[in-house]
Motif scaffolding. Structure first.
Motif: not given
Length: 265
Positions: A47-51
């Motif tokens: 998931x891009x939210x990790x970044x």
């Protein structure tokens, strides 16, 4: 999964292979799609939210200082659909028991953290958590704070990252905690919570499914998360570089997919 409706599942099994690329963020969904015969255009990412980089909110926006040892707690009205068969009032009562039980058993201040603040009340964490807070007995209210609902995603992530422990129902609330190395209990109602936990921990010890969710089980699991907190933090620190790289890979896969269908980048 589309398996609850065989006609939809059959239609999607025919439709999805025509996509230029399908990116899934956890291994259980990847496995399911492969079982449907979708594989040549399938990419496993994170998931891009990790970044997402945390951003400290201003004092006048946050309204309080995050206390040492705080437990962040995200509960959503959506969980009523899975825990109490849609009975929101019963879910409010269970949530009150969870809040009071966590304070009693862990002795930590609790920050109630809305992560979806929709205009419609039926899906708004802020409205739901304020109902829960108003029902908590007077003896425990001094231990509870509620995060203001108008913080950005990055600001909310900063607050979650300042907590010592976290429990959350919303997927991106738990991702905010995982990616800031906060020991976390996922309160899951879908395959994605289980898949993300298996990808990170290779176990479901820190994921409580909605079908098994009771106030007592939430409290018991959080006591275990507290006991395992150092081990969990070490594991997150080890896993995050790989997860972050998998999230970045999505850009590469997207570029390649666009180029295959004729876009010049």
């Amino acid at each position: 999964p589309f398996s609850a409706n065989p006609q939809v599942e059959e239609a999607m099994a025919s439709h999805l292979p025509a996509m230029a690329a399908i990116m899934v963020r956890e291994s259980l969904s990847e496995q399911y799609l492969k079982e449907l015969g979708v594989s040549d255009n399938l990419y496993k990412v994170a998931d891009p939210a990790f970044l997402l980089k945390p951003q400290k909110p201003t004092d006048n926006k946050l309204k309080f200082s995050v206390p040492n040892g705080a437990l962040g707690l995200n509960l959503s009205p959506l969980m009523a659909r899975y825990v109490t068969k849609g009975d929101l009032e019963s879910w409010v009562g269970m949530s009150v028991e969870i809040v009071e039980g966590l304070i009693k058993n862990l002795g930590r201040p609790i920050i109630l953290i809305p992560h979806v603040t929709a205009m419609e009340r039926k899906n708004c964490d802020d409205h739901f958590l304020r109902r829960v807070s108003s029902r908590v007995s007077e003896a425990y209210r001094g231990k509870i704070m509620i995060l203001p609902p108008r913080l950005s995603a990055a600001e909310t992530k900063w607050v979650i990252g300042r907590c010592s422990l976290f429990a959350g129902a919303r997927t991106h609330a738990t991702i905010a905690a995982f990616s800031t190395e906060v020991p976390t209990l996922s309160l899951g109602y879908s395959v994605k919570a289980r898949g993300i936990n298996l990808d990170i921990f290779d176990t479901l010890d820190y994921c409580l499914d909605s079908t098994d969710l009771t106030p007592l089980r939430v409290i018991e699991r959080m006591v275990q998360v507290e006991k395992d907190s150092l081990q969990i933090k070490r594991l997150l620190r080890t896993q995050l570089p790989k997860i972050n790289q998998n999230a970045r890979q999505a850009g590469k896969f997207l570029r390649e997919a666009l180029q295959r269908v004729g876009f010049s980048l």
